[in-house]
Design an enzyme around this catalytic site. Structure first.
Site, PDB file in Angstrom:
ATOM      1  N   LYS A   1      28.701 -16.186  35.553  1.00  0.00           N
ATOM      2  CA  LYS A   1      28.546 -17.470  34.881  1.00  0.00           C
ATOM      3  C   LYS A   1      28.356 -17.517  33.327  1.00  0.00           C
ATOM      4  O   LYS A   1      27.307 -17.013  32.691  1.00  0.00           O
ATOM      5  CB  LYS A   1      27.051 -18.190  35.199  1.00  0.00           C
ATOM      6  CG  LYS A   1      26.239 -19.238  34.532  1.00  0.00           C
ATOM      7  CD  LYS A   1      27.232 -20.567  34.269  1.00  0.00           C
ATOM      8  CE  LYS A   1      26.352 -21.358  33.291  1.00  0.00           C
ATOM      9  NZ  LYS A   1      26.540 -21.260  31.937  1.00  0.00           N
TER      10      LYS A   1
ATOM     11  N   GLU B   1      18.582  -9.297  28.711  1.00  0.00           N
ATOM     12  CA  GLU B   1      18.493  -8.832  27.260  1.00  0.00           C
ATOM     13  C   GLU B   1      18.254 -10.065  26.301  1.00  0.00           C
ATOM     14  O   GLU B   1      19.219 -11.065  26.467  1.00  0.00           O
ATOM     15  CB  GLU B   1      20.095  -8.331  27.160  1.00  0.00           C
ATOM     16  CG  GLU B   1      20.628  -7.272  28.072  1.00  0.00           C
ATOM     17  CD  GLU B   1      19.660  -5.933  27.856  1.00  0.00           C
ATOM     18  OE1 GLU B   1      19.177  -5.775  26.458  1.00  0.00           O
ATOM     19  OE2 GLU B   1      19.644  -5.108  28.726  1.00  0.00           O
TER      20      GLU B   1
ATOM     21  N   CYS C   1      22.197 -10.797  18.571  1.00  0.00           N
ATOM     22  CA  CYS C   1      20.954 -10.615  18.926  1.00  0.00           C
ATOM     23  C   CYS C   1      20.363  -9.523  18.254  1.00  0.00           C
ATOM     24  O   CYS C   1      18.921  -9.592  17.767  1.00  0.00           O
ATOM     25  CB  CYS C   1      20.790 -10.111  20.366  1.00  0.00           C
ATOM     26  SG  CYS C   1      21.713  -8.721  20.857  1.00  0.00           S
TER      27      CYS C   1
ATOM     28  N   GLU D   1      13.439 -16.532  15.850  1.00  0.00           N
ATOM     29  CA  GLU D   1      14.728 -16.124  15.866  1.00  0.00           C
ATOM     30  C   GLU D   1      15.766 -17.242  15.276  1.00  0.00           C
ATOM     31  O   GLU D   1      15.953 -18.535  16.123  1.00  0.00           O
ATOM     32  CB  GLU D   1      15.492 -15.673  17.299  1.00  0.00           C
ATOM     33  CG  GLU D   1      17.010 -15.066  17.177  1.00  0.00           C
ATOM     34  CD  GLU D   1      17.415 -14.883  18.724  1.00  0.00           C
ATOM     35  OE1 GLU D   1      17.272 -15.371  19.477  1.00  0.00           O
ATOM     36  OE2 GLU D   1      18.165 -13.772  18.766  1.00  0.00           O
TER      37      GLU D   1
HETATM   38  P1  NAD Z   1      20.861 -19.322  26.577  1.00  0.00           P
HETATM   39  O1  NAD Z   1      19.672 -18.528  26.855  1.00  0.00           O
HETATM   40  O2  NAD Z   1      20.828 -20.803  26.054  1.00  0.00           O
HETATM   41  O3  NAD Z   1      22.052 -19.182  27.375  1.00  0.00           O
HETATM   42  C1  NAD Z   1      22.601 -17.986  28.149  1.00  0.00           C
HETATM   43  C2  NAD Z   1      23.462 -18.271  29.223  1.00  0.00           C
HETATM   44  O4  NAD Z   1      22.099 -18.691  30.154  1.00  0.00           O
HETATM   45  C3  NAD Z   1      24.195 -19.284  29.302  1.00  0.00           C
HETATM   46  O5  NAD Z   1      25.411 -18.932  30.211  1.00  0.00           O
HETATM   47  C4  NAD Z   1      23.564 -20.538  29.788  1.00  0.00           C
HETATM   48  O6  NAD Z   1      24.215 -21.753  30.368  1.00  0.00           O
HETATM   49  C5  NAD Z   1      22.574 -19.959  30.896  1.00  0.00           C
HETATM   50  N1  NAD Z   1      21.367 -20.818  31.259  1.00  0.00           N
HETATM   51  C6  NAD Z   1      20.897 -21.777  30.472  1.00  0.00           C
HETATM   52  N2  NAD Z   1      19.813 -21.770  30.880  1.00  0.00           N
HETATM   53  C7  NAD Z   1      19.681 -21.602  32.328  1.00  0.00           C
HETATM   54  C8  NAD Z   1      18.926 -21.548  33.322  1.00  0.00           C
HETATM   55  N3  NAD Z   1      17.703 -22.357  33.514  1.00  0.00           N
HETATM   56  N4  NAD Z   1      19.287 -20.977  34.474  1.00  0.00           N
HETATM   57  C9  NAD Z   1      20.143 -20.086  34.567  1.00  0.00           C
HETATM   58  N5  NAD Z   1      20.996 -19.899  33.550  1.00  0.00           N
HETATM   59  C10 NAD Z   1      20.792 -20.733  32.309  1.00  0.00           C
HETATM   60  O7  NAD Z   1      21.316 -18.267  25.311  1.00  0.00           O
HETATM   61  P2  NAD Z   1      22.454 -18.866  24.155  1.00  0.00           P
HETATM   62  O8  NAD Z   1      22.118 -19.732  23.324  1.00  0.00           O
HETATM   63  O9  NAD Z   1      23.730 -19.046  24.985  1.00  0.00           O
HETATM   64  O10 NAD Z   1      22.592 -17.102  23.266  1.00  0.00           O
HETATM   65  C11 NAD Z   1      21.713 -16.875  22.192  1.00  0.00           C
HETATM   66  C12 NAD Z   1      20.860 -15.995  22.819  1.00  0.00           C
HETATM   67  O11 NAD Z   1      21.316 -14.772  23.422  1.00  0.00           O
HETATM   68  C13 NAD Z   1      19.942 -15.399  21.473  1.00  0.00           C
HETATM   69  O12 NAD Z   1      18.752 -15.620  21.840  1.00  0.00           O
HETATM   70  C14 NAD Z   1      20.291 -14.149  21.446  1.00  0.00           C
HETATM   71  O13 NAD Z   1      19.418 -13.296  20.667  1.00  0.00           O
HETATM   72  C15 NAD Z   1      20.551 -13.762  22.936  1.00  0.00           C
HETATM   73  N6  NAD Z   1      21.276 -12.445  22.989  1.00  0.00           N
HETATM   74  C16 NAD Z   1      20.870 -11.356  23.538  1.00  0.00           C
HETATM   75  C17 NAD Z   1      21.492 -10.293  23.387  1.00  0.00           C
HETATM   76  C18 NAD Z   1      20.870  -8.889  23.850  1.00  0.00           C
HETATM   77  O14 NAD Z   1      21.296  -7.935  24.104  1.00  0.00           O
HETATM   78  N7  NAD Z   1      19.422  -8.806  23.846  1.00  0.00           N
HETATM   79  C19 NAD Z   1      22.787 -10.222  23.423  1.00  0.00           C
HETATM   80  C20 NAD Z   1      23.475 -11.465  22.854  1.00  0.00           C
HETATM   81  C21 NAD Z   1      22.479 -12.600  22.768  1.00  0.00           C
END
Ligand code: NAD
Length: 502
Positions: A200, A275, A309, A406
């Protein structure tokens, strides 16, 4: 006003958009289909807000079909030999390499980042994931275990050993900041382990996942081994995370969504790797080589417009060189050329969406109201209001939101320190623990700091260096489990113990 003109696309990229970005973008059991309800969602070029295509809006029924397809494909994929899986993983890498220019172009168009970031950093990183895990597929091994069981029937012996088996169907849920490489970090080890997958992608950046799906099918992946469902996190993502047919959720995203994922996993005790977010410190010691350090810490936060991230969003500088370093970072940021990611001269593109850019700008406004000084950037720019110039914030207090939370944009908060113990305490005073960098020429300082800092990764004299061989992930609220490296493979394998009287 920042002027944004979008350069033209390669014919191959345009033809992909014509073929796949009209809402027929669910990959289920080897076939491309629309969402059962026929719904679609727009996907836009963040530099201009112009619609570039539509993705399918998958509902519960589509997710169910995808999970069932993955379950059906599991016994066959699990039964392949390591060499068969390795050959396909290597073929995927070769195809990505052959199509790297169009993949990079699509990533820029959908996500906004400068073309060179995808072309020279992220997609090569993704290719290496498939090659690294092609090798790892051939190196999965259990153990023979000597035991002390002494109640075996007379004349018999007890022999025991462990074998590694795939965890089952994996729900891979990924964010929008670096879609290709973050997706590869899930798919490559999962496939190497013998798992089948429902992917997804993030709703803002689903297009490269669809191109990846096309290439992976072309590489010979059997039907149902990889399925792709697009749609909103709250609907499609939640349906996938809650599905009882999923054995493991491999999630990258925000800490807040990570909590929802844990809730979804708990009923069925699904395996979970998370992550999550970070607020990583870059620590500049008084003996640092400033020619290396100033561009290093600036790139550590401004790369990919800070939507990383592991971005070094808290800058701690020894007071003796504080003004010099902060001034250098401000000047470095002001020297970056902003524009459409597809323009050759662009060094920093837009943020991923107007919604996200407004959120980042709000963080800076709040900091200003709380008494911080904004030395550069902070304003929304461009007609689409999706650009924010490199932003340096000083005169902050540790309790301010901009220091604790963040921001996920090109925004760094700089703070001076006097003593090593003091900066270690400040660096660790965060609920995140993803990464850190230490800038010093002293080997003993490097060792001391790398062991004292609470983070999944500590870099010395560099920031955000990663490789398929290096485990990456966080502690505290930055998550659990690791992507990349041999450790990632472990996350897709169970241990089975066999104990035999022979
Ligand atoms: P997000 O948590 O909003 O979304 C991530 C994914 O989860 C998307 O595909 C989204 O559609 C899905 N999602 C959202 N709500 C959901 C739910 N209730 N159930 C299942 N899936 C759901 O994150 P974002 O805004 O897309 O990305 C930014 C975040 O990702 C930042 O916090 C960043 O630090 C983190 N990130 C972490 C790493 C790491 O390796 N630690 C790497 C890249 C990004």
């Amino acid at each position: 006003m920042l002027q944004i003109d979008r350069p033209g696309l390669r014919p191959q990229t345009q033809s992909f958009l014509d073929r796949r970005a009209s809402g027929e973008g669910l990959l289920i059991d080897g076939a491309w289909t629309q969402a059962a309800g026929g719904g679609t969602l727009p996907t836009v070029d963040p530099a201009t807000n112009a619609e570039i295509g539509r993705i399918a809006d998958a509902g519960e029924g589509d997710v169910d079909s995808a999970v069932l397809a993955a379950r059906r494909a599991l016994p066959g994929w699990k039964a392949t030999t390591p060499a068969q899986r390795a050959r396909i993983l290597w073929a995927i890498a070769d195809l990505l390499e052959a199509r790297i220019d169009e993949l990079a172009e699509l990533e820029t168009l959908d996500q906004g980042k400068p073309l060179f970031v995808g072309r020279w950093a992220e997609i090569p990183g993704a290719i290496n994931q498939f090659r690294f895990f092609a090798g790892q597929a051939m190196a999965i091994e259990g153990r023979v275990i000597d035991n002390s069981i002494d109640y075996q029937p007379a004349g018999k012996q007890v022999r025991s050993w462990t074998v590694r088996e795939p965890v089952g169907v994996v729900a891979a849920i990924v964010p929008w900041n670096s879609p290709v490489v973050l997706t590869a970090m899930k798919l490559a080890p999962a496939l190497a382990a013998g798992c089948t997958i429902v992917l997804k992608p993030a709703e803002d950046t689903s297009l490269t996942a669809l191109m990846l799906g096309e290439l992976m099918m072309e590489a010979g992946l059997p039907a149902g081994v990889l399925n792709i469902v697009t749609g909103l996190g709250s609907r499609t993502g939640a349906a996938l995370a809650n599905h009882p047919g999923v054995s493991k959720i491999a999630f990258t995203g925000s800490t807040q969504t990570g909590r929802a994922i844990m809730d979804s996993a708990k009923r069925d005790f699904k395996r979970v790797t998370l992550e999550l977010g970070g607020k990583s410190p870059s620590i500049v010691m008084p003996d640092a080589d400033l020619d290396l350090t100033i561009p290093g810490v600036a790139n550590g936060i401004f790369f990919n417009a800070g939507q990383v991230c592991i971005a070094g969003s808290r800058l701690y500088v020894h007071r003796s060189i504080y003004d010099q370093v902060v001034d250098g970072v401000v000047r470095y940021g002001k020297g970056l050329t902003m524009g459409h990611g597809l323009a050759a001269e662009t060094q920093m593109g837009p943020l991923v969406s107007g919604r996200h850019a407004a959120r980042v700008a709000q963080f800076v406004d709040t900091a200003r109201q709380d008494g911080a000084t904004v030395l550069s950037g902070g304003e929304l720019l461009g007609e689409a209001q999706t650009f924010i110039a490199p932003t340096v914030v000083v005169d902050v207090r540790p309790d301010m939101e901009i220091v604790r939370e963040e921001v996920f944009g090109p925004v760094v908060v700089a703070q001076p320190f006097d003593e090593v113990e003091e900066v270690i305490e400040s660096a660790n005073a965060s609920h995140y623990g993803l990464a850190a960098s230490v800038w010093t020429q002293s080997l003993s300082t490097a060792h001391r700091m790398s062991s004292a800092i609470e983070a999944g990764t500590v870099w010395i004299n560099c920031h955000a260096m990663y490789d398929a061989s290096l485990p990456i992930g966080g502690i505290k609220q930055s998550g659990s489990g690791r992507d990349s490296g041999r450790q990632a493979l472990d996350g897709y394998l169970e241990w089975k113990t066999v104990c035999a009287v022979l």
